[in-house]
Design a protein around this motif. Structure first.
Motif, PDB file in Angstrom:
ATOM      1  N   ARG A 146       0.776  -1.294   0.099  1.00 62.17           N
ATOM      2  CA  ARG A 146       0.208   0.027  -0.052  1.00 62.17           C
ATOM      3  C   ARG A 146       0.736   1.307   0.049  1.00 62.17           C
ATOM      4  N   HIS A 147       2.065   1.110   0.289  1.00 63.49           N
ATOM      5  CA  HIS A 147       2.861   2.503   0.438  1.00 63.49           C
ATOM      6  C   HIS A 147       4.093   2.364  -0.601  1.00 63.49           C
ATOM      7  N   HIS A 148       3.979   1.270  -1.489  1.00 65.58           N
ATOM      8  CA  HIS A 148       5.173   1.336  -2.295  1.00 65.58           C
ATOM      9  C   HIS A 148       4.620   1.830  -3.855  1.00 65.58           C
ATOM     10  N   GLU A 149       5.458   2.899  -3.956  1.00 60.74           N
ATOM     11  CA  GLU A 149       5.004   3.802  -5.184  1.00 60.74           C
ATOM     12  C   GLU A 149       4.961   3.200  -6.474  1.00 60.74           C
ATOM     13  N   ASP A 150       5.932   2.320  -6.824  1.00 62.30           N
ATOM     14  CA  ASP A 150       6.240   1.609  -8.052  1.00 62.30           C
ATOM     15  C   ASP A 150       5.183   0.578  -8.245  1.00 62.30           C
ATOM     16  N   VAL A 151       4.936  -0.179  -7.017  1.00 58.23           N
ATOM     17  CA  VAL A 151       3.690  -1.254  -7.181  1.00 58.23           C
ATOM     18  C   VAL A 151       2.579  -0.468  -7.410  1.00 58.23           C
ATOM     19  N   ALA A 152       2.008   0.734  -6.869  1.00 55.23           N
ATOM     20  CA  ALA A 152       1.086   1.317  -6.972  1.00 55.23           C
ATOM     21  C   ALA A 152       0.830   1.855  -8.126  1.00 55.23           C
ATOM     22  N   ASN A 153       1.821   2.253  -8.686  1.00 56.54           N
ATOM     23  CA  ASN A 153       1.671   2.966 -10.131  1.00 56.54           C
ATOM     24  C   ASN A 153       1.579   2.175 -11.270  1.00 56.54           C
ATOM     25  N   TRP A 154       2.273   0.833 -11.028  1.00 59.50           N
ATOM     26  CA  TRP A 154       1.989  -0.035 -12.262  1.00 59.50           C
ATOM     27  C   TRP A 154       0.665  -0.797 -11.949  1.00 59.50           C
ATOM     28  N   ALA A 155       0.156  -1.184 -10.756  1.00 56.60           N
ATOM     29  CA  ALA A 155      -1.218  -1.636 -10.507  1.00 56.60           C
ATOM     30  C   ALA A 155      -2.367  -0.689 -11.047  1.00 56.60           C
ATOM     31  N   LEU A 156      -2.067   0.679 -10.778  1.00 55.44           N
ATOM     32  CA  LEU A 156      -3.369   1.548 -11.181  1.00 55.44           C
ATOM     33  C   LEU A 156      -3.229   1.421 -12.935  1.00 55.44           C
TER      34      LEU A 156
END
Length: 168
Positions: free
Chosen positions: A35-45
């Motif tokens: 939830r606080h990992h920018e790269d994972v969040a970016n690619w997931a979105l």
């Protein structure tokens, strides 16, 4: 997440198959776990956007599995990322667009987004990334169309001249 988005990019059949096999849930679980990992969040979105863009069936499934709430939560958790804000706003904007013959309930999507704090995350993204024409234009449309009352202040306006001057 990146693989799902890449496989579905431009391929409606593959996008449908990924969602039918639980791909949205896998992406949403990834967003929650990291939830606080920018790269994972970016690619997931990004992957959510690719799977749902102009795909009403997948948008309906995104609403059904709590994806709208997850998008807003991700934008709250990582407010300083331009890409997270851009992809999150794009998902919300695309879902809220009026398109004839939608097999999903745009009113339910709107209610979920408002309950999840859409006004706050969109407003904050507009304040944080006022130089991004995409964020500003989509954000203004969403705030106006969903009855934003100015709780955090007036709707920020895009001004390309001041954005250039502010960078100097």
């Amino acid at each position: 997440c990146l693989l799902f988005g890449a496989l579905a990019d431009g391929d409606v059949y593959m996008g449908t198959k990924i969602v039918d096999e639980g791909g949205l849930k896998i992406i949403l679980d990834s967003i929650d776990w990291y939830r606080h990992h920018e790269d994972v969040a970016n690619w997931a979105l990004w992957a959510l956007f690719i799977l749902c863009y102009e795909h009403p069936g997948n948008k309906g499934e995104l609403v059904r599995v709590g994806g709208i709430q997850a998008v807003c939560k991700t934008m709250k958790n990582i407010p300083d990322s331009l890409e997270v804000a851009r992809h999150g706003i794009a998902i919300l904007f695309d879902g809220l667009r009026e398109v004839r013959g939608k097999p999903y309930d745009v009113i339910k999507l709107r209610e979920n987004a408002l309950a999840a704090g859409m006004h706050d995350v969109v407003y904050d993204a507009m304040v944080n990334f006022g130089e991004s024409m995409e964020i500003m234009m989509m954000g203004q449309e969403m705030l106006l169309a969903t009855g934003y009352k100015g709780d955090k202040g007036p709707i920020p306006q895009y001004n390309p001249v001041s954005s250039v001057l502010m960078k100097r």
